[in-house]
Design an enzyme around this catalytic site. Structure first.
Site, mmCIF file in Angstrom:
data_model
loop_
_atom_site.group_PDB
_atom_site.id
_atom_site.type_symbol
_atom_site.label_atom_id
_atom_site.label_comp_id
_atom_site.label_asym_id
_atom_site.label_seq_id
_atom_site.Cartn_x
_atom_site.Cartn_y
_atom_site.Cartn_z
ATOM 1 N N ASP A 72 68.498 39.149 88.263
ATOM 2 C CA ASP A 72 67.918 38.018 87.540
ATOM 3 C C ASP A 72 66.498 38.406 87.130
ATOM 4 O O ASP A 72 66.008 39.452 87.518
ATOM 5 C CB ASP A 72 67.911 36.750 88.392
ATOM 6 C CG ASP A 72 67.422 37.022 89.796
ATOM 7 O OD1 ASP A 72 66.509 37.860 89.957
ATOM 8 O OD2 ASP A 72 67.934 36.407 90.742
ATOM 9 N N ASP A 74 62.374 37.349 86.680
ATOM 10 C CA ASP A 74 61.229 36.499 86.968
ATOM 11 C C ASP A 74 60.158 36.811 85.944
ATOM 12 O O ASP A 74 59.962 37.972 85.572
ATOM 13 C CB ASP A 74 60.675 36.792 88.368
ATOM 14 C CG ASP A 74 61.706 36.516 89.454
ATOM 15 O OD1 ASP A 74 62.207 35.386 89.494
ATOM 16 O OD2 ASP A 74 62.033 37.436 90.225
ATOM 17 N N ASP A 149 54.493 41.223 97.800
ATOM 18 C CA ASP A 149 54.678 41.912 99.076
ATOM 19 C C ASP A 149 54.583 43.439 98.997
ATOM 20 O O ASP A 149 53.776 44.053 99.686
ATOM 21 C CB ASP A 149 55.974 41.456 99.763
ATOM 22 C CG ASP A 149 57.183 41.398 98.834
ATOM 23 O OD1 ASP A 149 57.078 41.825 97.667
ATOM 24 O OD2 ASP A 149 58.240 40.916 99.284
HETATM 25 P P1 ATP Z 1 65.913 40.700 94.534
HETATM 26 O O1 ATP Z 1 65.843 39.620 93.496
HETATM 27 O O2 ATP Z 1 66.528 41.951 94.103
HETATM 28 O O3 ATP Z 1 66.446 40.202 95.814
HETATM 29 P P2 ATP Z 1 63.078 40.508 94.335
HETATM 30 O O4 ATP Z 1 61.996 41.456 94.761
HETATM 31 O O5 ATP Z 1 63.171 40.173 92.891
HETATM 32 O O6 ATP Z 1 64.410 41.120 94.874
HETATM 33 P P3 ATP Z 1 62.709 37.704 94.718
HETATM 34 O O7 ATP Z 1 62.937 36.900 95.956
HETATM 35 O O8 ATP Z 1 63.475 37.431 93.488
HETATM 36 O O9 ATP Z 1 62.926 39.199 95.175
HETATM 37 O O10 ATP Z 1 61.149 37.619 94.421
HETATM 38 C C1 ATP Z 1 60.557 37.963 93.184
HETATM 39 C C2 ATP Z 1 59.202 38.582 93.418
HETATM 40 O O11 ATP Z 1 58.335 37.658 94.095
HETATM 41 C C3 ATP Z 1 59.197 39.814 94.301
HETATM 42 O O12 ATP Z 1 59.472 40.982 93.573
HETATM 43 C C4 ATP Z 1 57.805 39.811 94.859
HETATM 44 O O13 ATP Z 1 56.885 40.312 93.917
HETATM 45 C C5 ATP Z 1 57.526 38.340 95.037
HETATM 46 N N1 ATP Z 1 57.879 37.871 96.387
HETATM 47 C C6 ATP Z 1 59.059 37.339 96.795
HETATM 48 N N2 ATP Z 1 59.029 36.997 98.088
HETATM 49 C C7 ATP Z 1 57.800 37.312 98.537
HETATM 50 C C8 ATP Z 1 57.138 37.197 99.790
HETATM 51 N N3 ATP Z 1 57.763 36.696 100.844
HETATM 52 N N4 ATP Z 1 55.859 37.624 99.859
HETATM 53 C C9 ATP Z 1 55.224 38.118 98.781
HETATM 54 N N5 ATP Z 1 55.782 38.265 97.595
HETATM 55 C C10 ATP Z 1 57.062 37.870 97.450
HETATM 56 MG MG MG Z 2 64.494 38.653 91.928
#
Ligand code: ATP
Ligand code: MG
Length: 451
Positions: A72, A74, A149
C-alpha cells in the site's frame, strides 16, 4: 511531582534532526513515477499543485527500491489534515492515535499524514516507562523523517521530479542490507515498544539484518511490551503472521527473547505441547499463500493455532460421557473464552473460527444426504483446507480429505459410487489414533514423517 523528578533523572537527548538530506536522482535509484500506483501519484501531484509538499514515504519507497511490489502507499505532506480533506472529495479524516486522512481513489486507499515531529524531547507526554502517549504535533519534513523508526523507512519519493530525499542514509543501509534504527534504539523502544516487533518483522520480510545496536537491547526491554494495549499488539501480530514470512519472524522472535508472557499469541504458537507440528505446517501454508498472492484469513489461521486445545478438551468431555457434537461446541466455547480475551481476537474472527471447527465432525459422515449438504456450506472450502492440514500433520488419515475432494468434484454417478465406497478411516479422533499407534507404532510414525 515524582514523575517530573523521574523525567529529570532519565532525561534523554532527543534524536538529532538532520536538516541536510541527500537528494538522489532517478538515474541513481532507478524508480520511475510509472512504478507507483496511479492513486499515489495523483494524490501527491494534487497536493503539490496546491502549493503543499507531498511525497510517497515509508514502506512503499523501501519496497520499490528492493524490487518488492508495495502493499500500500503512504503519503507525507506539509498540508494539514483539514487541507487534505478539502482537496479530495472521496476522503475522510481518521483520528486514532493521530489524525490522518484516507483518500480513496478507484479501488485504492492512500493514507495521507501531515509531517509530524517526534516527541521524544522533554515536552512529550509519556507514561512512566517513557512510552509516548500523544504525538499529534505537526513538524517540518526533517522532523518527520526523524520520528520514523528505521532509516530505510524514512525515504521520501517525489513523483514530480523522481527524486528520493534521504535524511538518514536509508538508501545506503538498504544496499548494505541493514535495518538501522534512527536515533538511540533504547530511547526509541521506550517511546514505542512495538518497534521491537516491527524490527523483527521487517528484518525477516525484507531479508535485512538488524543492526546489533538495535538488536542488543531487545532482550532486556521486551518486558515493555506489557504496557502496550492488547488491540495494538494484536494488530501487529496479524501483520507479522500475514507478512509471508511468519515462520521466519516467529523463529527470530524466539531468538530475540520476545517470548513467554509478553505476547500471548506467541505463547500459544511456540509453546504448543500438543499440536506443534500442525501449527508450524499451518504457518508454512499461510506463508506460501501470502507469497503466491492467494487469500488468507485470520479466522482460518487462529482456528489452526487453537485446534489442539479444542481437541484435548473435546476428548475429555467425551470421556465424561458427553455426546460428540455438543461436547465439541462446549470445548470450542471454553477454549475461545480462555483465549479470545487474552489475544484480543475480534468477534468477527471468533465467528469464522467457530464455523471452521464446527464443520469438522461433519466430514465423518460420508453417507446419505449429509455429504451433499456439507459441500453446499459457504465455508466448505475453508473447512476442507483445514481437514487437509489435519491429515498432513498426521492427526487423521489422508483418505478422508481425499474422499471429500473426489466427492466435491465428481458428477452424479461418480458421487453415488463414492457414497457406496466410504473410506474406512472415518475422522480419526485422538482416541482412535492412540489406539492405532499402540497397534502399529513404527508404521504410524513413518506416516507422520512422510506427510
Ligand atoms: P509494511 O506496510 O510493509 O508493513 P511499513 O514500514 O510501510 O511496512 P506501516 O505500518 O505502513 O509500515 O508504516 C508506514 C511508515 O510509518 C513506516 O515506514 C515508518 O516510516 C512509519 N512508522 C510506522 N510505525 C512506526 C513506529 N511504530 N514508529 C515510528 N515510525 C513508524
Ligand atoms: Mg505501509
Amino acid at each position: 511531582m515524582i514523575r517530573k523528578l523521574l523525567r529529570k533523572v532519565f532525561r534523554r537527548a532527543a534524536t538529532p534532526i538532520n536538516t541536510e538530506p541527500a537528494l538522489i536522482p532517478a538515474t541513481q535509484h532507478g524508480i520511475r513515477r510509472e512504478q507507483l500506483s496511479s492513486a499515489a501519484r495523483k494524490v501527491c501531484m494534487t497536493l503539490q499543485e496546491h502549493g503543499h509538499k507531498a511525497f510517497v514515504v515509508g514502506g512503499a519507497v523501501r519496497d520499490l527500491l528492493i524490487g518488492h511490489p508495495p502493499k500500500d502507499y503512504d503519503v507525507a505532506t506539509s498540508a494539514t489534515p483539514e487541507e487534505v480533506r478539502a482537496l479530495f472529495r472521496r476522503s475522510r479524516i481518521i483520528g486514532r492515535r493521530f489524525k490522518i486522512v484516507h483518500v480513496m481513489s478507484g479501488p485504492e486507499t492512500i493514507e495521507v499524514s501531515t509531517f509530524r515531529a517526534n516527541q521524544a524531547a522533554e515536552d512529550a507526554v509519556t507514561d512512566e516507562h517513557g512510552r509516548v502517549l500523544h504525538d499529534n504535533v505537526y513538524g517540518s519534513q526533517a522532523e518527520d523523517a526523524t520520528r520514523r523508526d528505521f532509516t530505510v523507512n524514512a525515504l521520501y519519493y517525489d513523483p514530480g521530479n523522481e527524486q528520493i530525499i534521504d535524511y538518514h542514509h536509508g538508501v545506503a543501509d538498504l544496499q548494505q542490507k541493514t535495518l538501522r534504527m534512527i536515533g538511540d534504539p533504547r530511547t526509541r523502544y521506550r517511546e514505542d515498544p512495538v518497534r521491537m516487533l516491527r524490527a523483527v518483522r521487517l528484518g525477516a520480510k525484507l531479508g535485512l539484518t538488524l543492526d546489533p545496536a538495535a538488536s542488543h537491547p531487545i532482550r532486556e526491554m521486551a518486558v515493555l511490551l506489557e504496557n502496550v494495549p492488547a488491540a495494538r499488539l494484536f494488530d501487529e501480530m496479524l501483520k507479522l503472521l500475514f507478512s509471508g514470512y511468519a515462520v521466519r519472524c516467529l523463529k527470530q522472535l524466539r531468538e530475540e527473547g520476545l517470548h513467554h508472557g509478553l505476547l500471548p499469541l506467541l505463547d500459544v504458537i511456540l509453546e504448543q505441547p500438543l499440536g506443534e507440528r500442525f501449527v508450524w505446517l499451518s504457518l508454512e501454508n499461510t506463508d506460501d499463500r501470502v507469497r503466491a498472492d492467494k487469500s488468507v484469513s485470520p479466522g482460518f489461521l487462529f482456528a489452526t493455532l487453537l485446534w489442539h486445545e479444542v481437541l484435548a478438551n473435546w476428548e475429555a468431555r467425551r470421556k465424561n460421557g458427553e455426546h460428540n457434537q455438543p461436547a465439541l461446541f462446549s470445548a470450542m466455547d471454553e477454549v475461545l473464552d480462555r483465549q479470545a480475551g487474552k489475544l484480543a481476537i475480534t468477534k468477527r474472527i471468533v465467528g469464522d473460527i467457530k464455523e471452521i471447527w464446527a464443520l469438522q465432525p461433519r466430514f465423518e459422515k460420508c453417507s446419505g444426504k449429509a455429504p451433499f449438504r456439507l459441500i453446499e456450506q459457504p465455508r466448505y472450502r475453508a473447512a476442507w483446507d483445514f481437514l487437509r492440514l489435519r491429515a498432513q500433520s498426521g492427526e487423521i488419515d489422508s483418505a478422508l480429505p481425499e474422499w471429500w475432494d473426489r466427492f466435491a468434484h465428481a458428477g452424479h454417478d461418480a458421487r453415488e459410487q463414492l457414497l457406496a465406497d466410504v473410506p474406512n478411516v472415518g475422522a480419526e479422533t485422538p482416541e482412535r489414533k492412540r489406539r492405532r499407534r499402540r497397534r502399529k507404532p513404527a508404521e504410524a510414525a513413518t506416516a507422520t514423517e512422510a506427510s
